[in-house]
Write a protein that holds these residues in place. Sequence first.
Motif, short mmCIF file in Angstrom:
data_model
loop_
_atom_site.label_atom_id
_atom_site.label_comp_id
_atom_site.label_asym_id
_atom_site.label_seq_id
_atom_site.Cartn_x
_atom_site.Cartn_y
_atom_site.Cartn_z
N ALA A 17 0.84 -1.20 0.00
CA ALA A 17 0.00 0.00 0.00
C ALA A 17 0.87 1.25 0.00
O ALA A 17 0.59 2.22 -0.71
N ALA A 18 1.94 1.24 0.79
CA ALA A 18 2.87 2.37 0.83
C ALA A 18 3.55 2.54 -0.53
O ALA A 18 3.75 3.67 -1.00
N ASP A 19 3.89 1.42 -1.16
CA ASP A 19 4.54 1.46 -2.47
C ASP A 19 3.60 2.05 -3.52
O ASP A 19 4.02 2.86 -4.35
N PHE A 20 2.33 1.65 -3.49
CA PHE A 20 1.35 2.23 -4.42
C PHE A 20 1.29 3.75 -4.25
O PHE A 20 1.24 4.50 -5.21
N ASN A 21 1.30 4.21 -2.99
CA ASN A 21 1.23 5.64 -2.73
C ASN A 21 2.48 6.34 -3.27
O ASN A 21 2.37 7.40 -3.89
N GLY A 22 3.64 5.76 -3.04
CA GLY A 22 4.88 6.35 -3.55
C GLY A 22 4.88 6.46 -5.07
O GLY A 22 5.28 7.49 -5.64
N LYS A 23 4.41 5.41 -5.73
CA LYS A 23 4.32 5.43 -7.19
C LYS A 23 3.29 6.47 -7.64
O LYS A 23 3.47 7.13 -8.67
N GLY A 24 2.21 6.60 -6.87
CA GLY A 24 1.20 7.60 -7.18
C GLY A 24 1.75 9.01 -7.09
O GLY A 24 1.45 9.87 -7.94
N ILE A 25 2.59 9.27 -6.10
CA ILE A 25 3.22 10.58 -5.96
C ILE A 25 4.11 10.87 -7.17
O ILE A 25 4.09 11.98 -7.72
N GLY A 82 -4.48 10.75 -13.81
CA GLY A 82 -5.32 9.57 -13.84
C GLY A 82 -4.61 8.36 -13.26
O GLY A 82 -5.17 7.62 -12.44
N LYS A 83 -3.37 8.15 -13.66
CA LYS A 83 -2.58 7.03 -13.14
C LYS A 83 -2.30 7.24 -11.65
O LYS A 83 -2.35 6.29 -10.86
N ALA A 84 -2.02 8.47 -11.26
CA ALA A 84 -1.76 8.78 -9.85
C ALA A 84 -2.98 8.44 -9.01
O ALA A 84 -2.87 7.79 -7.97
N PHE A 85 -4.16 8.84 -9.48
CA PHE A 85 -5.38 8.56 -8.73
C PHE A 85 -5.59 7.06 -8.58
O PHE A 85 -5.92 6.59 -7.49
N GLU A 86 -5.37 6.32 -9.65
CA GLU A 86 -5.52 4.86 -9.62
C GLU A 86 -4.61 4.24 -8.55
O GLU A 86 -5.02 3.38 -7.78
N LEU A 87 -3.37 4.70 -8.50
CA LEU A 87 -2.41 4.18 -7.52
C LEU A 87 -2.76 4.63 -6.10
O LEU A 87 -2.66 3.85 -5.15
N PHE A 88 -3.17 5.88 -5.95
CA PHE A 88 -3.59 6.37 -4.63
C PHE A 88 -4.78 5.56 -4.11
O PHE A 88 -4.85 5.23 -2.93
N LEU A 89 -5.72 5.24 -5.00
CA LEU A 89 -6.89 4.48 -4.60
C LEU A 89 -6.50 3.08 -4.13
O LEU A 89 -7.00 2.60 -3.11
N LYS A 90 -5.58 2.43 -4.84
CA LYS A 90 -5.09 1.12 -4.40
C LYS A 90 -4.44 1.23 -3.02
O LYS A 90 -4.62 0.37 -2.17
N SER A 91 -3.69 2.29 -2.84
CA SER A 91 -3.02 2.52 -1.56
C SER A 91 -4.05 2.73 -0.45
O SER A 91 -3.95 2.14 0.63
N ALA A 92 -5.03 3.57 -0.72
CA ALA A 92 -6.07 3.87 0.27
C ALA A 92 -6.88 2.62 0.62
O ALA A 92 -7.12 2.34 1.80
N GLU A 93 -7.28 1.89 -0.38
CA GLU A 93 -8.04 0.66 -0.14
C GLU A 93 -7.19 -0.38 0.56
O GLU A 93 -7.71 -1.27 1.22
N GLY A 94 -5.87 -0.25 0.43
CA GLY A 94 -4.93 -1.12 1.13
C GLY A 94 -4.69 -0.69 2.57
O GLY A 94 -3.92 -1.32 3.28
N GLY A 95 -5.31 0.42 2.97
CA GLY A 95 -5.21 0.85 4.36
C GLY A 95 -4.10 1.85 4.65
O GLY A 95 -3.85 2.16 5.81
N TRP A 96 -3.44 2.39 3.62
CA TRP A 96 -2.36 3.34 3.84
C TRP A 96 -2.95 4.74 4.04
O TRP A 96 -3.64 5.27 3.18
N SER A 97 -2.67 5.35 5.17
CA SER A 97 -3.28 6.62 5.55
C SER A 97 -3.01 7.75 4.56
O SER A 97 -3.92 8.51 4.21
N GLY A 118 -2.33 7.41 1.46
CA GLY A 118 -3.09 7.10 0.25
C GLY A 118 -4.52 7.60 0.38
O GLY A 118 -5.09 8.14 -0.57
N MET A 119 -5.11 7.43 1.57
CA MET A 119 -6.47 7.92 1.83
C MET A 119 -6.53 9.43 1.62
O MET A 119 -7.44 9.95 0.98
N TYR A 120 -5.55 10.13 2.21
CA TYR A 120 -5.52 11.58 2.08
C TYR A 120 -5.36 12.00 0.62
O TYR A 120 -6.05 12.90 0.14
N ASN A 121 -4.46 11.33 -0.09
CA ASN A 121 -4.23 11.69 -1.49
C ASN A 121 -5.45 11.41 -2.37
O ASN A 121 -5.76 12.20 -3.27
#
Length: 127
Positions: free
Chosen positions: A30-38, A47-62, A64-67
């Motif tokens: 989840a943290a990795d998804f967020n980093g890639k999203g950034i 669009g790609k950033a949002f997709e990665l942030f959503l995976k991060s958020a749904e994975g429970g990364w805080s 990622g939720m904020y992003n």
Amino acid sequence: MDINKMQGLIKGIKQIREGENANGVSQEEAADFNGKGIYEYNSQNYGKAFELFLKSAEGGWSWGMYNVGTCYRDGEGTLKDLKKAFYWIKKAAQEGIVDAMFETGKMYYRGEGTEKDTVQSFAWCKK
């Protein structure tokens, strides 16, 4: 207890032991998804950033939720949706993200994505 409920319980226990959430994503993933999203966000691939942030958020990364919440708030990589923005930003605030706490307070103050509530606004900004 029926067999399906028992299997669900066993799966949940296994995920907890292995550090995964209900979506089968570890905190590290989840943290990795967020980093890639950034990275994608900074490259203006919203669009790609949002997709990665959503995976991060749904994975429970805080973060990622904020992003995800800020993407919904600003309409970057997705359609602008203040109710969804408020949901994700408040969820990040409840996880201890200070930026999200302040943003939650501002959204309560303005009535963005939620009912206007100055008491809640003050409480979240105070945190």
